[in-house]
Design a protein around this motif. Structure first.
Motif, short mmCIF file in Angstrom:
data_model
loop_
_atom_site.label_atom_id
_atom_site.label_comp_id
_atom_site.label_asym_id
_atom_site.label_seq_id
_atom_site.Cartn_x
_atom_site.Cartn_y
_atom_site.Cartn_z
N MET B 62 12.54 5.84 0.71
CA MET B 62 12.06 4.66 -0.02
C MET B 62 12.96 3.44 0.26
SD MET B 62 9.15 4.84 -1.53
CE MET B 62 8.40 5.92 -0.34
N ALA B 63 14.26 3.70 0.42
CA ALA B 63 15.15 2.59 0.78
C ALA B 63 14.80 2.07 2.16
CB ALA B 63 16.60 3.06 0.73
N MET B 65 11.81 2.34 3.60
CA MET B 65 10.52 1.67 3.48
C MET B 65 10.74 0.23 3.03
SD MET B 65 7.69 3.33 4.13
CE MET B 65 6.24 3.65 3.15
N ARG B 66 11.64 0.07 2.06
CA ARG B 66 11.89 -1.27 1.54
C ARG B 66 12.37 -2.20 2.67
NH1 ARG B 66 17.23 -2.14 -1.67
NH2 ARG B 66 17.85 -1.58 0.43
N LEU B 69 9.40 -2.95 4.89
CA LEU B 69 8.26 -3.65 4.30
C LEU B 69 8.56 -5.11 3.95
CD1 LEU B 69 6.74 -0.86 2.03
CD2 LEU B 69 5.92 -1.61 4.26
N VAL B 70 9.84 -5.45 3.76
CA VAL B 70 10.12 -6.87 3.48
C VAL B 70 10.01 -7.71 4.75
CG1 VAL B 70 11.57 -6.51 1.43
CG2 VAL B 70 12.64 -6.62 3.70
N THR B 84 3.31 5.69 5.66
CA THR B 84 2.86 6.31 4.41
C THR B 84 2.94 7.84 4.51
OG1 THR B 84 1.44 4.46 3.86
CG2 THR B 84 0.83 6.57 2.92
N ALA B 87 6.69 9.09 5.14
CA ALA B 87 7.48 9.15 3.91
C ALA B 87 7.13 10.41 3.11
CB ALA B 87 7.26 7.90 3.06
N PHE B 91 9.67 13.45 2.31
CA PHE B 91 9.91 13.84 0.92
C PHE B 91 9.94 15.37 0.82
CE2 PHE B 91 8.42 15.30 -3.19
CZ PHE B 91 9.18 14.56 -4.08
N THR B 130 17.98 -7.15 0.58
CA THR B 130 16.58 -7.38 0.96
C THR B 130 16.29 -8.83 1.29
OG1 THR B 130 16.30 -7.13 -1.41
CG2 THR B 130 15.08 -5.64 0.00
N GLU B 224 24.97 3.66 3.27
CA GLU B 224 25.06 3.91 1.83
C GLU B 224 25.90 5.15 1.52
OE1 GLU B 224 23.11 2.41 -0.74
OE2 GLU B 224 22.02 0.99 0.52
#
Lengths: 280, 273
Positions: B62-63, B65-66, B69-70, B84, B87, B91, B130, B224
């Motif tokens: 999700m990080a 994806m962020r 996507l920005v 989609t 991910a 998962f 972001t 991270e």
């Protein structure tokens, strides 16, 4: 009312339609005004990934439960798009990735929450902005759920195959509602500031699902098709009643207001065939 | 902007079928796993620690994806359709690895998974928030997609090496690793096809991609992670003669991509402890 994320992720699946007889659409095609609404819904579902982007710009995606939900939700909505595009395909309306991309480029995806973030600026520091997102998401999912049920009811007698597909989609939307509403309720209850901002944001900036990605005429067509008249108004008030039960959102009637603003009333009109040019 | 710069729709010749990939996505693996053997025999510490790193990397979609996507990448519907499902599959890979870790009860004995982060100058780009990402990607335009798919490809090559190493340390994990690599095989195929096509088409794409690859902490998501865990990863996967050989192979694969000749050796050097 807890939301069981493990149960939800494990049960999450692409909506199925292989057992439904889509040949029926060739024998008994859907009327144009219904196809027009379906096209709109299909676009909205496919563009979920754009909303996901909004959600992900807050730190909430670092919470495992939210990340898990977003992953499944995004995929389920994508499959709603696939299912609706399969219906449209049977009517010679081809929705492919290049058409979707063209739309995203043309309209430019407007981040609906940007102006809110801007207007509050540094006041947002330290508040749980996810509370606002969740309340917003809940309002959207309640509306989507009502829209699918309504379309299924309107077309059920003539087009039972469509009605069945819409019911399956709505069933998944019900789970999305549960997640967003549970999250919103808990987060809003914890913070007065979040309640104030959520109330302001919804009252001032909320618009029908899809209104940031579709032309205004299309929004008016779909909302009129589904919600014009006394039956529609009853449903709309039901959505507003759900929203108003969230902490801090008492008395809001954002859905009804947004329809009134587009000239969609509770008055029952003769069902008229779709005019050439939609009323603005 | 040239027409090339707008060509982000796959031409008819594209072999990877995104719809088919979405339709046949692989989720939930727990039923295929023989968890009992891990309950009985546990896992040795290095294998458990590497497994934990890989689980956390798979989990960080999700990080990622962020970050994608920005940028203009969110406008490319074929790529977002892929992401989609990607991910979703990742998962469930993380869930499978988590199930194994849990069954082995090895996690309790591992060193704490926290601590200070590495602050390497060359990775400064990767630490952007972001907003700065969105702004710089705005200047890059649609060609940023090339950078994202190429970075995705290099990342897959690196994590592939890590999974192979994992099976090498612990024989008992070989069937788990097999399951994972089978799922990831399609991710590699998509990224590779997209990277080669997009890089081949546009000099601007090549320029942006070089910058992206050189500014990334590998594998993606490492930025991270605590410095200690990253050093462990590099030591266990790319330390020793065999590890160096793996790194050299990855460097060569990257260098063979259009316009990436000089990039492979730099990444190779960064992978080796």
């Amino acid at each position: 009312m807890a939301f069981d994320i493990v149960k939800y992720t494990r049960a999450s699946d692409a909506v199925g339609w292989s057992d439904l007889d889509f040949d029926e659409f060739e024998r008994n095609p859907l009327p144009d005004h219904v196809l027009r609404s379906l096209r709109y819904m299909c676009d909205v579902e496919y563009h979920t990934v754009c909303y996901l982007r909004d959600m992900l710009t807050t730190p909430s995606h670092k919470e495992p439960e939210i990340a898990a939900f977003m992953t499944m939700w995004n995929r389920e909505e994508f499959w709603h798009g696939e299912a609706l595009s399969a219906v449209l395909e049977r009517h010679g309306i081809h929705v492919d990735y290049s058409a979707l991309k063209a739309k995203r480029l043309k309209l430019g995806f407007k981040d609906r929450l940007d102006p809110i973030k801007q207007s509050f600026g540094s006041n947002l520091i330290g508040i749980d902005f996810a509370a606002v997102h969740m309340a917003w998401g809940a309002a959207n999912e309640w509306s989507a759920n009502a829209a699918y049920h309504r379309l299924a009811a309107l077309e059920g007698a003539d087009h039972p195959v469509l009605a069945e597909l819409l019911k399956r989609i709505a069933q998944q939307e019900t789970k999305h509602v549960a997640f967003y509403a549970t999250q919103a309720r808990e987060r809003l209850a914890k913070s007065k500031k979040a309640r104030v901002i959520a109330r302001f944001a919804l009252r001032k900036f909320w618009g029908p699902v899809g209104s940031t990605i579709a032309e205004p005429d299309e929004v008016t067509h779909v909302m009129g098709h589904l919600f014009q008249g006394s039956e529609g108004r009853k449903l709309v008030r039901g959505i507003d009643a759900h929203i108003a039960r969230l902490p801090g959102l008492e008395g809001l009637t954002i859905v009804e207001n947004s329809l009134e603003a587009r000239g969609i009333t509770g008055e029952d009109r003769e069902p008229t065939p779709e005019p050439e040019v939609a009323a603005a | 902007m040239t027409t090339n710069d707008e060509t982000t729709i796959a031409p008819a010749a594209t072999a990877f079928d995104v719809s088919e990939f979405a339709r046949t996505a692989k989720g939930f693996h727990r039923d295929e796993l023989d968890l009992e053997q891990f309950e009985q025999h546990g896992l040795e510490p290095d294998a458990a620690r590497l497994l934990r790193v890989l689980r956390d990397l798979e989990r960080s979609t999700m990080a990622r994806m962020r970050n994608l996507l920005v940028t203009a990448t969110h406008k490319d519907a074929r790529v977002t359709a892929f992401l989609t499902t990607w991910a979703y599959e990742k998962f469930w890979l993380a869930d499978a690895l988590d199930a194994v870790l849990e069954a082995s009860r090895a996690e309790e004995d591992l060193p704490a998974d926290e601590g200070h982060h590495r602050l390497t100058v060359s990775e400064r780009r990767d630490r952007r928030g972001t907003i700065r990402r969105a702004i710089s990607a705005n200047f890059a335009g649609p060609q940023i997609v090339a950078a994202h798919v190429t970075a995705g490809l290099a990342d897959e090559w690196i994590t592939h090496a890590a999974y192979r190493r994992l099976a090498g340390i612990a024989e008992s994990l070989s069937s788990v690793v097999e399951t994972v690599l089978e799922v990831k095989d399609r991710h590699i195929r998509f990224f590779q096809e997209e990277a080669e096509r997009r890089l081949g088409e546009s000099p601007k794409a090549r320029r942006i991609t070089r910058k992206e690859l050189l500014g990334t902490a590998w594998p993606i998501g490492s930025v991270e992670r605590p410095a200690e865990e990253r050093s462990f990863f590099e030591r266990i996967v790319f330390g020793g003669a065999e590890g160096r050989e793996e790194a050299r192979g990855i460097g060569a694969l990257i260098s063979a991509l259009p316009g990436m000749t000089a990039v492979g050796s730099t990444i190779e050097a960064r992978l080796v402890p």
